[in-house]
Design a protein around this motif. Structure first.
Motif, PDB file in Angstrom:
ATOM      1  N   ILE A 217     -11.822 -11.835 -11.845  1.00  0.00           N
ATOM      2  CA  ILE A 217     -11.421 -10.532 -12.365  1.00  0.00           C
ATOM      3  C   ILE A 217     -10.142 -10.108 -11.646  1.00  0.00           C
ATOM      4  CG2 ILE A 217     -12.071  -8.106 -12.634  1.00  0.00           C
ATOM      5  CD1 ILE A 217     -15.016  -9.041 -12.485  1.00  0.00           C
ATOM      6  N   PRO A 218      -9.051  -9.877 -12.363  1.00  0.00           N
ATOM      7  CA  PRO A 218      -7.787  -9.513 -11.718  1.00  0.00           C
ATOM      8  C   PRO A 218      -7.891  -8.186 -10.952  1.00  0.00           C
ATOM      9  CG  PRO A 218      -7.423 -10.174 -14.000  1.00  0.00           C
ATOM     10  CD  PRO A 218      -8.911 -10.016 -13.828  1.00  0.00           C
ATOM     11  N   THR A 219      -7.205  -8.123  -9.822  1.00  0.00           N
ATOM     12  CA  THR A 219      -7.130  -6.895  -9.020  1.00  0.00           C
ATOM     13  C   THR A 219      -5.696  -6.711  -8.548  1.00  0.00           C
ATOM     14  OG1 THR A 219      -7.607  -8.028  -6.931  1.00  0.00           O
ATOM     15  CG2 THR A 219      -9.496  -7.186  -8.169  1.00  0.00           C
ATOM     16  N   LYS A 220      -5.401  -5.498  -8.115  1.00  0.00           N
ATOM     17  CA  LYS A 220      -4.095  -5.270  -7.498  1.00  0.00           C
ATOM     18  C   LYS A 220      -4.272  -4.358  -6.287  1.00  0.00           C
ATOM     19  CE  LYS A 220      -2.852  -1.501 -10.707  1.00  0.00           C
ATOM     20  NZ  LYS A 220      -1.840  -1.026 -11.688  1.00  0.00           N
ATOM     21  N   SER A 221      -3.364  -4.484  -5.352  1.00  0.00           N
ATOM     22  CA  SER A 221      -3.463  -3.767  -4.088  1.00  0.00           C
ATOM     23  C   SER A 221      -3.415  -2.266  -4.302  1.00  0.00           C
ATOM     24  CB  SER A 221      -2.326  -4.198  -3.155  1.00  0.00           C
ATOM     25  OG  SER A 221      -2.391  -3.503  -1.934  1.00  0.00           O
ATOM     26  N   ASN A 222      -4.216  -1.546  -3.533  1.00  0.00           N
ATOM     27  CA  ASN A 222      -4.219  -0.090  -3.574  1.00  0.00           C
ATOM     28  C   ASN A 222      -3.622   0.437  -2.273  1.00  0.00           C
ATOM     29  OD1 ASN A 222      -4.839   2.538  -4.530  1.00  0.00           O
ATOM     30  ND2 ASN A 222      -6.769   1.809  -5.405  1.00  0.00           N
ATOM     31  N   ARG A 223      -3.586   1.714  -2.129  1.00  0.00           N
ATOM     32  CA  ARG A 223      -3.032   2.310  -0.919  1.00  0.00           C
ATOM     33  C   ARG A 223      -4.110   2.465   0.149  1.00  0.00           C
ATOM     34  NH1 ARG A 223      -4.052   7.473  -3.774  1.00  0.00           N
ATOM     35  NH2 ARG A 223      -5.026   8.918  -2.304  1.00  0.00           N
ATOM     36  N   VAL A 224      -3.702   2.848   1.348  1.00  0.00           N
ATOM     37  CA  VAL A 224      -4.617   3.273   2.403  1.00  0.00           C
ATOM     38  C   VAL A 224      -4.062   4.573   2.969  1.00  0.00           C
ATOM     39  CG1 VAL A 224      -3.435   1.938   4.210  1.00  0.00           C
ATOM     40  CG2 VAL A 224      -5.847   2.565   4.487  1.00  0.00           C
ATOM     41  N   ASP A 225      -4.945   5.527   3.259  1.00  0.00           N
ATOM     42  CA  ASP A 225      -4.544   6.813   3.835  1.00  0.00           C
ATOM     43  C   ASP A 225      -4.924   6.836   5.302  1.00  0.00           C
ATOM     44  OD1 ASP A 225      -3.703   7.556   1.345  1.00  0.00           O
ATOM     45  OD2 ASP A 225      -5.398   8.854   0.901  1.00  0.00           O
ATOM     46  N   ILE A 226      -3.950   7.127   6.156  1.00  0.00           N
ATOM     47  CA  ILE A 226      -4.165   7.099   7.596  1.00  0.00           C
ATOM     48  C   ILE A 226      -3.717   8.425   8.197  1.00  0.00           C
ATOM     49  CG2 ILE A 226      -3.577   5.911   9.758  1.00  0.00           C
ATOM     50  CD1 ILE A 226      -2.875   3.462   8.007  1.00  0.00           C
ATOM     51  N   GLY A 227      -4.514   8.946   9.132  1.00  0.00           N
ATOM     52  CA  GLY A 227      -4.122  10.194   9.772  1.00  0.00           C
ATOM     53  C   GLY A 227      -5.131  10.661  10.792  1.00  0.00           C
ATOM     54  N   VAL A 228      -5.259  11.971  10.908  1.00  0.00           N
ATOM     55  CA  VAL A 228      -6.143  12.588  11.900  1.00  0.00           C
ATOM     56  C   VAL A 228      -6.961  13.679  11.235  1.00  0.00           C
ATOM     57  CG1 VAL A 228      -4.516  12.150  13.778  1.00  0.00           C
ATOM     58  CG2 VAL A 228      -4.421  14.344  12.565  1.00  0.00           C
ATOM     59  N   HIS A 306       1.603   2.393   1.025  1.00  0.00           N
ATOM     60  CA  HIS A 306       1.522   1.329   0.018  1.00  0.00           C
ATOM     61  C   HIS A 306       2.259   0.110   0.553  1.00  0.00           C
ATOM     62  CE1 HIS A 306       0.196   4.058  -3.312  1.00  0.00           C
ATOM     63  NE2 HIS A 306       0.819   4.942  -2.562  1.00  0.00           N
ATOM     64  N   PHE A 307       1.770  -1.064   0.189  1.00  0.00           N
ATOM     65  CA  PHE A 307       2.419  -2.287   0.644  1.00  0.00           C
ATOM     66  C   PHE A 307       2.703  -3.195  -0.544  1.00  0.00           C
ATOM     67  CE2 PHE A 307      -0.073  -0.770   4.249  1.00  0.00           C
ATOM     68  CZ  PHE A 307       0.886  -0.791   5.263  1.00  0.00           C
ATOM     69  N   SER A 308       3.742  -4.016  -0.391  1.00  0.00           N
ATOM     70  CA  SER A 308       4.098  -4.990  -1.423  1.00  0.00           C
ATOM     71  C   SER A 308       4.354  -6.333  -0.737  1.00  0.00           C
ATOM     72  CB  SER A 308       5.341  -4.517  -2.189  1.00  0.00           C
ATOM     73  OG  SER A 308       6.423  -4.293  -1.296  1.00  0.00           O
ATOM     74  N   ASP A 309       4.832  -7.313  -1.483  1.00  0.00           N
ATOM     75  CA  ASP A 309       5.085  -8.645  -0.915  1.00  0.00           C
ATOM     76  C   ASP A 309       5.940  -8.560   0.346  1.00  0.00           C
ATOM     77  OD1 ASP A 309       3.651 -10.043  -2.854  1.00  0.00           O
ATOM     78  OD2 ASP A 309       5.351 -10.080  -4.223  1.00  0.00           O
ATOM     79  N   PRO A 310       5.641  -9.329   1.377  1.00  0.00           N
ATOM     80  CA  PRO A 310       4.615 -10.386   1.398  1.00  0.00           C
ATOM     81  C   PRO A 310       3.250  -9.895   1.879  1.00  0.00           C
ATOM     82  CG  PRO A 310       5.917 -10.506   3.390  1.00  0.00           C
ATOM     83  CD  PRO A 310       6.479  -9.362   2.587  1.00  0.00           C
ATOM     84  N   PHE A 311       3.137  -8.591   2.203  1.00  0.00           N
ATOM     85  CA  PHE A 311       1.873  -8.077   2.749  1.00  0.00           C
ATOM     86  C   PHE A 311       1.233  -7.131   1.749  1.00  0.00           C
ATOM     87  CE2 PHE A 311      -0.608  -4.962   5.210  1.00  0.00           C
ATOM     88  CZ  PHE A 311      -1.448  -5.824   5.899  1.00  0.00           C
ATOM     89  N   LYS A 312      -0.035  -7.384   1.398  1.00  0.00           N
ATOM     90  CA  LYS A 312      -0.711  -6.553   0.406  1.00  0.00           C
ATOM     91  C   LYS A 312      -2.059  -6.017   0.887  1.00  0.00           C
ATOM     92  CE  LYS A 312       1.365  -8.827  -3.615  1.00  0.00           C
ATOM     93  NZ  LYS A 312       1.101  -9.534  -4.898  1.00  0.00           N
ATOM     94  N   ASP A 313      -2.446  -6.365   2.105  1.00  0.00           N
ATOM     95  CA  ASP A 313      -3.775  -5.990   2.608  1.00  0.00           C
ATOM     96  C   ASP A 313      -3.724  -4.597   3.243  1.00  0.00           C
ATOM     97  OD1 ASP A 313      -6.370  -5.903   3.440  1.00  0.00           O
ATOM     98  OD2 ASP A 313      -6.202  -7.504   4.926  1.00  0.00           O
ATOM     99  N   SER A 314      -3.688  -3.567   2.404  1.00  0.00           N
ATOM    100  CA  SER A 314      -3.583  -2.192   2.910  1.00  0.00           C
ATOM    101  C   SER A 314      -4.807  -1.805   3.728  1.00  0.00           C
ATOM    102  CB  SER A 314      -3.376  -1.209   1.746  1.00  0.00           C
ATOM    103  OG  SER A 314      -4.405  -1.342   0.791  1.00  0.00           O
ATOM    104  N   ASN A 315      -5.990  -2.227   3.272  1.00  0.00           N
ATOM    105  CA  ASN A 315      -7.205  -1.914   4.021  1.00  0.00           C
ATOM    106  C   ASN A 315      -7.212  -2.597   5.383  1.00  0.00           C
ATOM    107  OD1 ASN A 315      -8.244  -0.210   2.124  1.00  0.00           O
ATOM    108  ND2 ASN A 315      -9.732  -1.637   1.293  1.00  0.00           N
TER     109      ASN A 315
END
Length: 455
Positions: A217-228, A306-315
């Motif tokens: 099943i195709p997937t695409k990278s999502n964002r990650v939210d980081i903060g306090v 958000h990340f794009s090539d070459p890094f997509k592992d936001s989590n």
């Protein structure tokens, strides 16, 4: 064992899918598989006395079990398309709002009556925010509170328990395509269904990725939210929370042009630990019952990455920051805002001498050793911006807990029915990467249930 429909995950998406299936076609044979405990057995061992920090339970009762990660949240159901996910892109804006209102009606019928529906419509604070380069998002917000939210879940379970077969403490190993449906593989058993609804939630992100890989099943990278998570005296934000309760405010930083937003505001609430895949992060709760309320208000300040090539592992990126915090603080770190801007770590003495009592037992430390400079600069800018509309936000004694990370699943490719490329396999809720809130996840469950019963 054969079922018409199997639902994987008993979070809001799974619960409302099961509810709607029973409303529309009670003769269907439906099963719900949940890795966590029944609601009555969900208890976090942290008592603040003998056990003061996370002990790494095999199954986190805060994150898993009937009700999902939202069971012990403050029960905010935001009725809006402005935030909380992109469900409307699949089913249309009007239908998305109609389904969220339908979910709200069900919550009221099952114990939520008497709770207040707040709205940002026509509020003067929108003008005040714009005048200070802040943007208040539109929404109607039903606040159940952690206590009333729990009662609603109890009542929904009472309705469903004799109509749907629940399998608690039964993690699903994998899902396989089979003749006339799907095989659901658990540790000791295999179950079959015609239609399968996956509602794995955020805590099931890694499992969801594996399922998508196995079923192509195709997937695409999502964002990650980081903060306090910010904690301050309730009086500082009282003029906003008394009228709006939840104020979703967005700010664009001058230095980098990044967007920083407030998230999950808890008036007179408490800061709590969260355990996601063994990583300790921070969150917040609040109660409707005045006897359970505190003197503090807390909310998150988050920066989306958000990340794009070459890094997509936001989590993976978010996890690495959270692990660094856990390594330095043994869990969650807390720091006074005054210490942060002066470049010094907070100490137990400085925390004790502050004019605010922390609601979470966290390790005093230095967040600048954990959070990347760009993210930390944005958070500091946002605090000074909020100080213009809520004077006292930038006080030296304001507490910052870190880190707060909102993990979003890879966005799964589904059609307008939230159905994958495999007929009869649906992916809903936060596990789909499409919804990011209680209301959107619940609405997606109702939507798919209706599609199944209409086939």
């Amino acid at each position: 064992m054969n079922f018409d429909v199997i639902i994987i995950g008993a979070g809001p998406g799974g619960i409302f899918a099961a509810y709607e299936l029973m409303q529309k076609k009670p003769e269907l044979k439906v099963a719900v598989f949940e890795a966590g405990h029944p609601l009555a057995k969900r208890h976090c061992p942290i008592d603040g006395d003998k056990i003061k920090s996370c002990i790494g339970c095999k199954t986190c009762s805060i994150m898993s079990g009937f009700g999902g990660a939202g069971a012990f949240s403050d029960g905010k159901y935001n009725i809006t398309n402005d935030f909380g996910g992109t469900l409307y892109e699949y089913i249309g804006k009007k239908q998305a709002l109609d389904l969220m209102r339908y979910v709200d009606e069900i919550n009221l019928c099952y114990g939520g009556s008497g709770t207040k529906l707040y709205s940002t419509a026509g509020t003067r604070f929108k003008t005040i925010c714009i005048q200070n380069d802040l943007h208040l998002l539109d929404a109607s917000v039903r606040h159940l509170g952690t206590d009333i939210n729990y009662i609603v879940l109890e009542n929904l379970y009472s309705y469903l328990e004799n109509k749907v077969q629940f399998f608690f403490d039964t993690p699903v190993t994998t899902v396989e395509s089979a003749e006339n449906g799907y095989d659901i593989i658990c540790q000791n058993e295999k179950y079959h269904c015609t239609d399968c609804i996956i509602s794995a939630g955020r805590s099931g992100s890694k499992w969801m990725e594996a399922v998508c890989k196995n079923l192509d099943i195709p997937t695409k990278s999502n964002r990650v939210d980081i903060g306090v998570r910010v904690e301050l005296p309730a009086e500082v934000f009282a003029h906003l929370t008394d009228e709006l309760y939840e104020s979703k405010i967005v700010y664009c930083t001058e230095k980098y042009g990044d967007r920083v937003r407030t998230f999950c505001m808890n008036p007179k609430g408490a800061v709590v630990n969260e355990n996601t895949n063994g990583i300790i992060t921070v969150n917040g709760h609040s109660y409707e019952d005045p006897k359970k309320q505190t003197e503090n208000t807390n909310f998150a300040l988050l920066v989306a990455k958000h990340f794009s090539d070459p890094f997509k592992d936001s989590n993976g990126y978010g996890e690495s920051i959270a692990r660094l915090s856990n390594m330095l603080g043994g869990g969650v770190i807390v720091q006074r805002f005054g210490d942060l801007i002066r470049g010094r770590r907070s100490t137990p003495n400085r925390i004790e001498e502050a004019f605010i009592t922390p609601t979470l037992n966290a390790t005093p430390g230095d967040l600048s050793l954990v959070l990347p400079k760009r993210i930390l600069d944005g958070i500091i800018e946002m605090i000074y911006a909020l100080d213009k509309v809520a004077p006292g936000t930038a006080n030296d004694d304001t507490l910052l807990y870190g880190v707060e990370v909102k993990f979003y699943n890879m966005e799964v490719e589904v059609n307008e029915n939230l159905e994958t490329r495999h007929n009869g396999l649906y992916i809903i809720g936060d596990g789909s990467g499409i919804t990011h809130s209680l209301s959107h996840a619940s609405a997606s469950g109702v939507y798919v249930a209706r599609n199944i019963t209409q086939k």
